[in-house]
Write a protein that holds these residues in place. Structure first.
Motif, PDB file in Angstrom:
ATOM      1  N   LEU A 138     -13.856  21.276  -4.045  1.00 12.11           N
ATOM      2  CA  LEU A 138     -12.679  21.025  -3.224  1.00 12.11           C
ATOM      3  C   LEU A 138     -11.392  21.231  -4.019  1.00 12.11           C
ATOM      4  N   VAL A 139     -11.409  20.820  -5.273  1.00 10.73           N
ATOM      5  CA  VAL A 139     -10.201  20.848  -6.103  1.00 10.73           C
ATOM      6  C   VAL A 139      -9.959  22.211  -6.739  1.00 10.73           C
ATOM      7  N   THR A 140     -11.019  22.886  -7.153  1.00  9.59           N
ATOM      8  CA  THR A 140     -10.851  24.082  -7.985  1.00  9.59           C
ATOM      9  C   THR A 140     -10.904  25.393  -7.217  1.00  9.59           C
ATOM     10  N   ARG A 141     -11.444  25.404  -6.007  1.00 11.00           N
ATOM     11  CA  ARG A 141     -11.604  26.646  -5.256  1.00 11.00           C
ATOM     12  C   ARG A 141     -10.535  26.759  -4.168  1.00 11.00           C
ATOM     13  N   PRO A 142      -9.969  27.957  -3.956  1.00 12.15           N
ATOM     14  CA  PRO A 142      -8.968  28.115  -2.886  1.00 12.15           C
ATOM     15  C   PRO A 142      -9.478  27.685  -1.523  1.00 12.15           C
ATOM     16  N   GLU A 143     -10.726  28.039  -1.199  1.00 14.94           N
ATOM     17  CA  GLU A 143     -11.274  27.636   0.092  1.00 14.94           C
ATOM     18  C   GLU A 143     -11.476  26.124   0.160  1.00 14.94           C
ATOM     19  N   GLY A 144     -11.779  25.515  -0.997  1.00 18.87           N
ATOM     20  CA  GLY A 144     -11.907  24.060  -1.027  1.00 18.87           C
ATOM     21  C   GLY A 144     -10.571  23.377  -0.769  1.00 18.87           C
ATOM     22  N   ARG A 145      -9.511  23.907  -1.354  1.00 20.64           N
ATOM     23  CA  ARG A 145      -8.186  23.323  -1.137  1.00 20.64           C
ATOM     24  C   ARG A 145      -7.740  23.482   0.315  1.00 20.64           C
ATOM     25  N   LEU A 146      -8.167  24.556   0.978  1.00 21.63           N
ATOM     26  CA  LEU A 146      -7.871  24.708   2.401  1.00 21.63           C
ATOM     27  C   LEU A 146      -8.579  23.630   3.212  1.00 21.63           C
ATOM     28  N   VAL A 147      -9.838  23.358   2.870  1.00 22.05           N
ATOM     29  CA  VAL A 147     -10.573  22.280   3.541  1.00 22.05           C
ATOM     30  C   VAL A 147      -9.864  20.951   3.305  1.00 22.05           C
ATOM     31  N   GLY A 148      -9.408  20.727   2.068  1.00 22.00           N
ATOM     32  CA  GLY A 148      -8.694  19.495   1.766  1.00 22.00           C
ATOM     33  C   GLY A 148      -7.427  19.366   2.582  1.00 22.00           C
ATOM     34  N   ARG A 149      -6.676  20.451   2.710  1.00 21.58           N
ATOM     35  CA  ARG A 149      -5.389  20.401   3.400  1.00 21.58           C
ATOM     36  C   ARG A 149      -5.542  20.164   4.904  1.00 21.58           C
ATOM     37  N   TYR A 150      -6.416  20.950   5.534  1.00 19.88           N
ATOM     38  CA  TYR A 150      -6.497  20.909   6.987  1.00 19.88           C
ATOM     39  C   TYR A 150      -7.601  19.993   7.511  1.00 19.88           C
ATOM     40  N   GLY A 151      -8.600  19.728   6.690  1.00 22.94           N
ATOM     41  CA  GLY A 151      -9.677  18.860   7.145  1.00 22.94           C
ATOM     42  C   GLY A 151      -9.549  17.428   6.691  1.00 22.94           C
ATOM     43  N   LEU A 152      -8.901  17.210   5.517  1.00 19.68           N
ATOM     44  CA  LEU A 152      -8.838  15.875   4.936  1.00 19.68           C
ATOM     45  C   LEU A 152      -7.411  15.365   4.747  1.00 19.68           C
ATOM     46  N   ARG A 153      -6.421  16.097   5.246  1.00 24.02           N
ATOM     47  CA  ARG A 153      -5.012  15.716   5.118  1.00 24.02           C
ATOM     48  C   ARG A 153      -4.625  15.489   3.650  1.00 24.02           C
ATOM     49  N   THR A 197       0.856  -1.181   0.000  1.00 22.38           N
ATOM     50  CA  THR A 197       0.000   0.000   0.000  1.00 22.38           C
ATOM     51  C   THR A 197       0.895   1.234   0.000  1.00 22.38           C
ATOM     52  N   PHE A 198       0.367   2.341  -0.464  1.00 22.28           N
ATOM     53  CA  PHE A 198       1.132   3.582  -0.481  1.00 22.28           C
ATOM     54  C   PHE A 198       0.172   4.761  -0.455  1.00 22.28           C
ATOM     55  N   SER A 199       0.696   5.921  -0.142  1.00 23.85           N
ATOM     56  CA  SER A 199      -0.106   7.143  -0.166  1.00 23.85           C
ATOM     57  C   SER A 199       0.255   7.940  -1.416  1.00 23.85           C
ATOM     58  N   PHE A 200      -0.753   8.281  -2.202  1.00 24.35           N
ATOM     59  CA  PHE A 200      -0.510   9.117  -3.371  1.00 24.35           C
ATOM     60  C   PHE A 200       0.084  10.464  -2.945  1.00 24.35           C
ATOM     61  N   ARG A 201       0.762  11.118  -3.854  1.00 28.05           N
ATOM     62  CA  ARG A 201       1.319  12.448  -3.604  1.00 28.05           C
ATOM     63  C   ARG A 201       0.242  13.388  -3.065  1.00 28.05           C
ATOM     64  N   GLY A 202       0.627  14.200  -2.079  1.00 25.64           N
ATOM     65  CA  GLY A 202      -0.326  15.117  -1.467  1.00 25.64           C
ATOM     66  C   GLY A 202      -1.214  14.479  -0.416  1.00 25.64           C
ATOM     67  N   HIS A 203      -1.073  13.190  -0.203  1.00 28.70           N
ATOM     68  CA  HIS A 203      -1.907  12.467   0.756  1.00 28.70           C
ATOM     69  C   HIS A 203      -1.035  11.910   1.891  1.00 28.70           C
ATOM     70  N   ARG A 222      -3.306  17.582   0.274  1.00 25.73           N
ATOM     71  CA  ARG A 222      -2.770  18.819  -0.283  1.00 25.73           C
ATOM     72  C   ARG A 222      -2.954  18.784  -1.803  1.00 25.73           C
ATOM     73  N   ILE A 223      -3.726  19.700  -2.342  1.00 26.60           N
ATOM     74  CA  ILE A 223      -4.179  19.644  -3.730  1.00 26.60           C
ATOM     75  C   ILE A 223      -3.479  20.731  -4.554  1.00 26.60           C
ATOM     76  N   HIS A 224      -3.018  20.353  -5.722  1.00 28.10           N
ATOM     77  CA  HIS A 224      -2.347  21.293  -6.618  1.00 28.10           C
ATOM     78  C   HIS A 224      -3.335  22.351  -7.083  1.00 28.10           C
ATOM     79  N   ASP A 225      -2.841  23.584  -7.268  1.00 28.92           N
ATOM     80  CA  ASP A 225      -3.732  24.683  -7.645  1.00 28.92           C
ATOM     81  C   ASP A 225      -3.706  24.998  -9.133  1.00 28.92           C
ATOM     82  N   GLN A 226      -3.059  24.151  -9.946  1.00 28.03           N
ATOM     83  CA  GLN A 226      -2.976  24.400 -11.380  1.00 28.03           C
ATOM     84  C   GLN A 226      -3.819  23.395 -12.157  1.00 28.03           C
ATOM     85  N   ASP A 227      -4.361  23.845 -13.281  1.00 22.88           N
ATOM     86  CA  ASP A 227      -5.140  22.961 -14.146  1.00 22.88           C
ATOM     87  C   ASP A 227      -4.220  21.965 -14.860  1.00 22.88           C
TER      88      ASP A 227
END
Length: 315
Positions: free
Chosen positions: A214-229, A98-104, A231-236
């Protein structure tokens, strides 16, 4: 205890130099081809099926038995209880990586939500080969399900390698052998994709609209980072990666199993049917009555059936 590259504390497993070493888990940070560190855990498993239906103790044979490389879904990681449960069931059939994907979790980098994650899976498969495994089955869930399809399309398996040797011109026999050696470390022998999308940018369900927020909005990425552990890239994506349905025809003749629940709240049943149609006779579809989405919805009975399928196809 040690601190991983993402700042998370992670435990280290020490493998003793003894006859029981093959039973001890091993944890390692792998490095992908683009330089990202990936947290990975290898577990030899307690019981091994040798492909003939016979069971043997994992500490008896060498490590050439089947290994399951598990690719989790978005916001999961190698330490999540639902991922550990999957690993425990598959350990009845062979070794498990098993492994953790990047950002996870404890892995480095940031999630690209299915694009460069194919490099993470390639690093995990490569480690399984380095450990001596001659049979590798990749099993992916949701985002991980799309990644195993794209990885297999890019790397294929022994059948693909034989086909390549027959059809691709090379300057000489040594050149063909060199190409084969490069692909052999990343190739897989069976592929299982569970609850995967068929196409990108799907927003037809409320859960997927929340994922896109979660992926496309800055506030969504903050929720992902601090609420779901996570870290999501901010580029398309640039370029947009090969879609799962475009990848599937390139997997044959590597055995492929597509598993999907008829009550999946993220991707309705037209997604697995599109994947199965693209695979044709080279793929197999299990449309599971009453099943929801990904690891949480895959009960132990289904996981055991997947284990049986992988043992029979990856031999």
């Amino acid at each position: 205890m040690s601190t991983g590259p993402a700042g998370h504390v992670t435990r280290s497993f020490i493998v003793p130099n003894s006859e029981t070493a093959t039973r001890a888990p091993l944890r390692r940070f792998l490095t992908t081809d683009d330089g990202v560190t990936i947290d990975a855990v290898y577990e030899p498993g307690g019981v091994v099926y040798d492909g003939s239906g016979d069971r043997s103790d994992a500490s008896t044979p060498s490590s050439d038995h089947l290994v399951f490389v598990v690719a989790h879904g978005f916001t999961g990681d190698a330490d999540r209880p639902h991922v550990r449960r999957v690993a425990e069931v598959f350990a009845q059939y062979g070794a498990v990586l098993t492994f953790s994907f990047r950002g996870h979790g404890a892995s480095g980098g940031r999630s690209t939500v299915g694009d460069r994650e194919v490099l993470d899976l390639a690093a995990a498969v490569r480690w399984a080969r380095e450990l001596g495994h001659t049979r590798v089955a990749t099993v992916g869930f949701s985002m991980g399900g799309s990644v195993v399809l794209r990885h297999a399309a890019l790397h294929g398996g022994p059948g693909r390698r034989e086909h390549r040797g027959r059809t691709e011109a090379a300057p000489n026999a040594h050149a063909v052998e060199a190409v084969d050696a490069v692909h052999a470390v990343d190739e897989v022998d069976a592929v299982v994709s569970v609850s995967a999308p068929a196409r990108w940018y799907y927003r037809g369900t409320a859960p997927m609209r929340r994922v896109h927020w979660l992926v496309t909005r800055p506030e969504g990425r903050l929720v992902g980072r601090y609420g779901l552990r996570t870290r999501i890239h901010d580029q398309d994506w640039n370029p947009v990666p090969l879609s799962p349905v475009e990848a599937v025809p390139r997997i044959a003749p590597t055995p492929l199993l597509i598993v999907h629940g008829d009550r999946d709240g993220y991707f309705p049943v037209d997604h697995p049917r599109m994947l199965a149609a693209a695979a044709g006779d080279a793929g197999e579809l299990w449309l599971e009555p009453g099943m929801g989405h990904a690891e949480h919805a895959a009960d132990n009975g289904l996981l055991r059936r997947i284990g049986d399928w992988a043992v029979s196809r990856a031999g």
